[in-house]
Each structure stands twice: as C-alpha cells, then as structure tokens.
Enzyme design. Structure first.
Site, PDB file in Angstrom:
ATOM      1  N   GLY A  20      -6.410 139.316  16.260  1.00 52.58           N
ATOM      2  CA  GLY A  20      -6.229 138.761  14.926  1.00 52.58           C
ATOM      3  C   GLY A  20      -6.271 137.249  14.914  1.00 52.58           C
ATOM      4  N   GLY A  35      -4.165 125.428  24.001  1.00 50.15           N
ATOM      5  CA  GLY A  35      -3.923 126.613  23.180  1.00 50.15           C
ATOM      6  C   GLY A  35      -3.213 126.281  21.886  1.00 50.15           C
ATOM      7  N   ASN A  41     -12.658 125.844  16.079  1.00 50.44           N
ATOM      8  CA  ASN A  41     -12.800 126.287  14.695  1.00 50.44           C
ATOM      9  C   ASN A  41     -11.534 125.892  13.929  1.00 50.44           C
ATOM     10  OD1 ASN A  41     -12.544 127.864  12.299  1.00 50.44           O
ATOM     11  ND2 ASN A  41     -14.120 129.247  13.071  1.00 50.44           N
ATOM     12  N   GLY A  54      -2.010 129.240  19.883  1.00 48.45           N
ATOM     13  CA  GLY A  54      -1.451 130.502  19.398  1.00 48.45           C
ATOM     14  C   GLY A  54       0.060 130.522  19.294  1.00 48.45           C
ATOM     15  N   GLU A  55       0.747 129.765  20.098  1.00 50.88           N
ATOM     16  CA  GLU A  55       2.195 129.911  20.162  1.00 50.88           C
ATOM     17  C   GLU A  55       2.961 128.656  19.772  1.00 50.88           C
ATOM     18  OE1 GLU A  55       3.119 132.775  23.695  1.00 50.88           O
ATOM     19  OE2 GLU A  55       1.180 131.873  24.082  1.00 50.88           O
ATOM     20  N   GLY A  91      -0.648 141.466  18.127  1.00 54.91           N
ATOM     21  CA  GLY A  91      -0.152 141.761  19.478  1.00 54.91           C
ATOM     22  C   GLY A  91       1.123 140.989  19.764  1.00 54.91           C
ATOM     23  N   PHE A  92       1.022 139.664  19.694  1.00 55.43           N
ATOM     24  CA  PHE A  92       2.177 138.758  19.842  1.00 55.43           C
ATOM     25  C   PHE A  92       2.842 138.877  21.201  1.00 55.43           C
ATOM     26  CE2 PHE A  92       2.218 140.256  15.272  1.00 55.43           C
ATOM     27  CZ  PHE A  92       1.470 139.214  14.799  1.00 55.43           C
ATOM     28  N   ALA A 129      -3.902 130.934  25.996  1.00 54.25           N
ATOM     29  CA  ALA A 129      -4.910 130.402  26.926  1.00 54.25           C
ATOM     30  C   ALA A 129      -6.273 131.064  26.785  1.00 54.25           C
ATOM     31  CB  ALA A 129      -4.404 130.572  28.366  1.00 54.25           C
TER      32      ALA A 129
HETATM   33 MO1  MOS Z   1       1.612 135.823  24.074  1.00 51.06          MO
HETATM   34  S1  MOS Z   1       3.643 136.107  23.972  1.00 51.06           S
HETATM   35  O1  MOS Z   1       1.415 135.197  25.647  1.00 51.06           O
HETATM   36  O2  MOS Z   1       0.781 137.218  23.740  1.00 51.06           O
END
Ligand code: MOS
Length: 758
Positions: free
Chosen positions: A485, A721, A650, A723-724, A256-257, A526
C-alpha cells in the site's frame, strides 16, 4: 492538505561503461500504478482466490492465556453439515522441523497444533475445514473447548523483570557513552520522569489470509507478505520441501505495518489444512483473531533522567525501558534506540529490561522502538525545556547533534535544521506563548502548540533484480518486491523506467511473486532504497550490454562511439551532444539477431559507508490541539511535518507516507490502547469499534513538507526511507501540545480525557 509538488528530480548520473545517461521518469508525482484496479475492485487480494474445490478453514482459538486444552467436542463439529474435517494435534500433519526452532531471528516461534499447550489467548487450538465459511465457523463454535488453565501473567509488572542482551531483532539492549551520574551531578537543572505506552495492534484493513493448494508435493499459496523469500524459506523448512517447490503470490496487500513481515502461524495452518484434506483451503482471520497470533507492539515503561547546564545543553540523558515479550519468544520493543541517535549529550545511557507475558509474541510495528521511544523522549525534552524556561524548539536546537551522539560519526546527510525552520515557518511557531494555558479559540477551547523531532534510521537490505530489453515488445523488469500500500509498485517502476531510459507507461514491471528475483523484505523503511538499487543496477547492466552491441557494430550509427557520452532515453541510445546520431533499442537488438538482452543487478548495504557514516532520515513535526476545558475532549486541529529523507522518487507517494505516519502519530498519542484483561489475558477491545484508531473526523488539516536533502553516501541512489519516520515526532508533538493547551502533563499514553480531568 496542501499539494505543492516539486518538479522532477532526476536520478544520479550513472556511468555505463564510460557513458553517462539521464532520464525524466523519476521524481514525478505519478498516481498509483495499480490504483484503478484497486478502485474498481479488480485487484485480487489473497482471499479473492477461489481455486476449484476450495474449502474454508476457520480457527478455533483459545479463551485462556496459559495452560492446556483438555477436551474438544470434535464429534459435534464433524457431525455439523458441511464440515469436512477438524484439524487438531491428534491429526495435524507432523512438520519436518519444530515450529519452535529458531532458524534466524525473524523466525518467530509458531503455534501449529503440534501439542495441546496454550501460550496466549486467541492461539489456534483447532482448525475446522468445511464446504462453506458458515459451516466452518459453526463447527468451530461446536468444539466447546475445555482447559486446564494456569494464571495468566499480564502487564509490565507481571513476573520478575529479566536483564536483556538484545532488543528488536539484534540491537544491543544497553548502550551509551559518558558518565550519566557525573552529568546529572554537574547539571544546573534536571528532571526525572517516567512514561508508559500501551500494547498496540497493527490492524491492517486486510487481515492475514491464505489460499493454499498442494499439487503433488508442490504448494501454490496466495497470501499477503512483506517478505516473499523469507516466507518461502520458512514454509520450506517447516514442511521439509524445497523453496522452489513453493510459489507464493502476493501482488496486493491491504496494509502490513510490520505485521506481515514474517509468515504467521494461522497462514501456515491454512497450508497444513490443505495438506490434510488434499484440497485447496482458504483461511482468513476474523478481526478479533488478529489480536494474538500475528504480533503487536508491546507495552513499555520508560524512565528518563535528564540534566542540563546553564546554557540549556544536555549534560546527561538516561533512558531505561521495561517492555514485555511473550513467555516463549524474544522480540523486545527497542524503545531506547530513540535516545541514542538524536540529541547531543556528553553522557547517554540507554538500557532495556524484559517481562514475560502470556500473550502472543510482539513484533515489528511501524517504527518499532523508534515510535515508542520517541513519544517518551520528546515528552521528556519538553519537560526539560519547560524547567529551563526555554522554548521547546529553541531547546532542541541547543541540543542539535552535529555528529551521531554515541559513536561520534558524521551524518551521511542531515537537513534537520532546515526541517525545524521550514516546519516552524509554515506552522507559525514564532508566535507561541511560552507558558501553557495561554491560548483559547473563539469557542473558548484551550489551544496548545507542541513540537517533536522525527528520526528513523536509513537502512539498506539485500535484493536482486532482472531487467530485460526485447526486440519485439516493451522492456520488462522483474523483482519480487512488495507493495503493501506504500506505493512501491509505482516508485520502483519509476526507477526502472528511468534507469532503462524507457517510457514508464509502456514498461512491463512485475513484482509480488516468489518466482521473481529476491527483493528481501519490505520493512525498515528500506524497500525503495534496496529494491530500487537492485533495479538500477540491473538496468545499468543491460544498457551496458546494449551499448556494447551498438558501438562495436559497423552498421550502427553509434559505431566507434565508445569514448563519447551516450544517453539512453525514450527507448533510444544516442550521443549526448548529438541526439540525431543514435538508434532505437529494438533496432540494435534486431540487427544483432537478439530476441532479448537480460541484465542482472543486486543491492546490499555497503559496510565501508556504514562504518564511516551515521545514516538517518530526520524531521520536525508541529501540532496544534484544542481541548474542551470542561469535558477534556482533545482534538488535533493542525499538523505540519517537515521531513528530510534524501532523494524523493515520487513526491505524491512520499507525502502519502508522511500523512499516514502523522495519522499514526495521532493514533499513538490519543487513541490506540489494547486493553488486556489481567485475569484471562484476553484483549477486551479486540475489534475496530472499541480499539480506537483515528477516523476522518480525528484527522485535521495536515501539511507534509518535503525538505530537499542530497545524500552522496547513503546508497547509490541517495534514497532514505519514508515509511516509518512520520509516526515518530508526531506523537510527541501532540502530547506536548496537549500540555501546552492545558498545563497538564499526561505521562501514560494514550492521552484520553479522563487523564486530563483526573
Ligand atoms: Mo516495518 S515495522 O519494518 O514493516
């Protein structure tokens, strides 16, 4: 890649009506819950659905960036064998609300064939619906559109810049504290440098797709989304139906990103096509059609002025960003944010201005603003360190922010010093020569080392969850969460199993459907914190109900244990100090004559804590590059990142996110660049052959260190978070390593060999 897996990390002790409980499901490096399904090809992505009577829809898209469609050869397309219908502004279903109505900041203006206007290249101008994909694609070609074209406005110098009030989806465009001019006047050393970053496109493996079926007035939609409830709300509003009349299924996403954060125009066009022909319709974007209607990361030009005193401490940090948005909507890349939160300076000024382009509207793309701002800020910090004659890591340590720079707030937690120390030790930073062009490998390649600081806000949104204990059957947890993902299915199930005190393997855990409790958006790094908190509270609620059933029932071995500590573990409720005194959940339910018990939980940001603390994840990334002195070819040969992001549910999934982010950093520094033809407004490399992203050969040995960090304030579970954050820091570290290898400072990204040789 090194795989040092830390031992299990328990969730915090949770008071349940006076009782304390523990478990052991969270903290384990479990593999993906749905991994086998994906490997076997058994996971059904949106486009894998084929309801009976399915038709295929293909977009015809605009070849110009601005103007009107004056002619489409609809007759030719309709005469093509297999074509069922051609949807154009003449026959497209009228919508209940204008797709240009901005109901909330995330409701991007969409092009849904409500008029003949063209606002960007690759905008849908018709949809051909046919019995086969081939017939639809051929029909789309036969439309042979003609246009009345106006000149396209493209690039950072198109049109006049405008002052902005907000950037991203609501941050102030201008922010700061202190007097930058005074800081620069007082400085013993200063620099001014301007950096440019190009437009980038998300390019998930799975393009945007939709399989839409109307049954009466109700809609069944298979489509990938990072925000089920928001998509449901937008569709309901556009079609004038109730959200509950829409069922969206989105169990698997091929990435998604940020690009799947809001429902896009093409997905809605698939729904409109299904309504027009009264049959199920599938629409899947071709790769080149992803370059326009579904968002991108906008170009930026970032001008810095930095000053330092004799001790190497910043006296001023100014960061002025110019960025582009579409001609018709208002997402502006918030690049200046990077400079607001990271380094201490008595004077900080950040501001943004915008330029209108005839492109699709940009949107959130992995670390929006933070990534773009970070590569520029980290480069500027490196240039400043060089001018001071300081090691770039030492320079960062001298400007370590003990409190959040502009607000002065304390951090809820900040283990950045440990990140610098652990990363530097693992990398071997101490032996780095200060001057550039001092290291060569045995093949004569110039070798350079660079560092960058990583930072991303620890955000929290709203979510709800339901936890169910059953007398006959496994415990069940329901939440409309999203696994794009990143591993949410696994990590959230670990939180659920942990919080319920049941076995992870037997837990029945459902996500990815709009009829489940609203989990908000999987974005802003988040989702684990937000959805995890809701799950934890739902579990806490149902265990409290179960506890009440047991301790108030004379027939229970726990009768009267109301003041004693109980543990919920392994599907049993028992005394903490006497495990033999207890009973299974099923037994408690059966005796009470209850088939099931249901608990509810919700999560939301805590305004008091947010007011009191600055909340960020931090990291330090160290990069080695090798550059061919004759050809300028650049290879990243080593990357070490050390990140502190609170509790780790994890470690395998977290490390995977770090690796992914670091690869995005390679991509940002050296590869990604959407080339837009300024005459036509078309992306000239709108395919995965010419739009470069790193492949295996571009990705070196990587090491992601999980730095321990305990955060009692950020949220109930102490989760930040992941992810980023890793794209930030990494991109700048690589840029700085290229300078260290070559002595050439490239300020226009990506750094390609022509820029080193030129
Ligand atoms: Mo992310 S750019 O908040 O899916």
């Amino acid at each position: 890649m090194s795989e040092t897996i830390p031992s299990g990390i328990d969730l915090p002790e949770t008071k349940v009506a006076g009782h304390v409980r523990h478990g052991s499901n969270a903290g384990q490096p479990l593999t993906r819950r749905e991994g086998i399904l994906k490997v076997k090809g058994a996971a059904d992505y949106a486009a894998d659905h084929h309801p009976a009577g399915l038709l295929h829809a293909v977009l015809a898209v605009s070849g110009i960036a601005r103007g009107r469609v004056t002619h489409l050869d609809i007759a030719a397309a309709k005469a093509h064998p297999g074509v069922v219908e051609v949807m154009t502004p003449a026959n497209a279903p009228k919508l209940a609300k204008s797709p240009d109505l901005k109901e909330h900041p995330f409701a991007w203006r969409l092009d849904l064939l409500q008029n003949d206007l063209v606002r960007y290249a690759n905008q849908a101008i018709a949809v051909v619906i046919a019995e086969s994909l081939e017939a639809a694609a051929e029909g789309a070609v036969l439309l042979a559109p003609r246009y009345e074209a106006e000149p396209a406005r493209i690039g950072l110098d198109a049109d006049g810049p405008q002052d902005l009030y907000v950037v991203g989806a609501g941050s102030p465009a201008t922010d700061g504290a202190g007097d930058v001019e005074k800081g620069l006047a007082d400085a013993v050393q200063s620099i001014a440098a301007t950096y440019e970053t190009p437009p980038q496109y998300h390019n998930p493996m799975e393009p945007h797709a939709a399989v839409a079926e109307w049954i009466g007035g109700k809609l069944i939609l298979h489509t990938p989304t990072q925000a089920l409830s928001m998509a449901q709300g937008r569709i309901a509003s556009l079609f004038g139906i109730k959200p509950t009349d829409i069922l969206i299924k989105s169990p698997y996403l091929g990435g998604g990103f940020g690009g799947k954060g809001s429902i896009s125009g093409p997905q809605i066009l698939g729904i409109m096509a299904a309504r027009l022909v009264q049959r199920p319709v599938k629409i899947v974007l071709r790769r080149e059609q992803m370059y326009g209607p579904v968002g991108h990361r906008a170009a930026t030009r970032q001008a810095f002025r930095l000053g330092v005193d004799a001790a190497g401490a910043l006296t001023a940090l100014e960061h002025r960003t110019r960025t582009t948005s579409s001609a018709f909507d208002d997402f502006f890349e918030p690049a200046g944010g990077a400079s607001r939160h990271l380094y201490a300076s008595p004077a900080i000024f950040t501001t943004h201005e915008g330029v209108r382009n005839d492109t699709g509207t940009p949107t959130f793309m992995r670390a929006p603003g933070e990534a773009t701002g970070s590569i520029a800020l980290e480069s500027a910090m490196d240039e400043m360190a060089e001018k001071c004659g300081l090691d770039p890591l030492e320079f960062r340590l001298r400007n370590y922010a003990e409190n959040e720079p502009i607000t002065g707030k304390p951090y809820s937690s900040k283990a950045l010093r440990e990140c610098y120390a652990q990363g530097a030790a693992r990398f071997g930073w101490a032996s780095r020569p200060l001057a550039p062009r001092r290291m060569r490998d045995q093949d004569g390649l110039l070798t350079g080392w660079g560092v960058g600081t990583a930072l991303f806000p620890a955000l929290m949104f709203q979510a709800e969850a339901r936890a169910i204990l059953r007398a006959n059957g496994p415990a069940r947890v329901e939440i409309g969460a999203h696994d794009m993902g990143q591993g949410a299915w696994t990590s959230l199930a670990q939180i659920a199993a942990e919080s319920l005190g049941v076995d992870y393997g037997t837990l029945d855990f459902e996500i990815g459907s709009s009829d489940l409790p609203n989990a908000g958006i999987a974005g802003g790094s988040a989702h684990t914190a937000t959805a995890g908190t809701a799950i934890h509270r739902a579990a806490t609620d149902v265990i409290a109900q179960l506890t009440a059933l047991a301790v108030n029932d004379q027939r229970s071995p726990l009768f009267g244990a109301g003041n004693r500590n109980l543990v919920a573990r392994g599907g049993r409720l028992s005394l903490q100090d006497d495990a033999s005194r207890g009973e299974a959940y099923e037994a408690i339910l059966a005796r009470a004559g209850r088939a099931s018990l249901e608990g509810k939980g919700s999560a939301a940001p805590d305004p008091t804590n947010q007011q009191a603390y600055a909340m960020y994840a931090h990291g330090a990334v160290f990069a080695e590059v090798k550059v061919d002195p004759d050809l300028g070819q650049i290879r990243v040969t080593r990357l070490v990142g050390a990140f502190a992001a609170g509790r780790v549910i994890n470690p395998r999934m977290v490390r995977s996110q770090y690796y992914g982010g670091m690869i995005w950093g390679i991509s940002f520094a050296l590869h990604e660049h959407a080339l837009v033809d300024p005459r036509s407004g078309r992306v000239m490399n709108a395919n995965l052959a010419d739009y470069h992203v790193p492949v295996n050969a571009d990705v070196p040995s990587m090491d992601a260190i999980i730095v321990e960090e305990h955060d009692p304030h950020v949220n109930a579970l102490g989760i930040k978070g992941v992810g980023e954050i890793a794209v930030t820091g990494t991109a700048g570290a690589i840029a700085n390593a290229v300078w260290h290898a070559t002595g050439v400072r490239v300020r226009e990204f990506p750094i390609t060999l022509d820029k080193l040789l030129g």
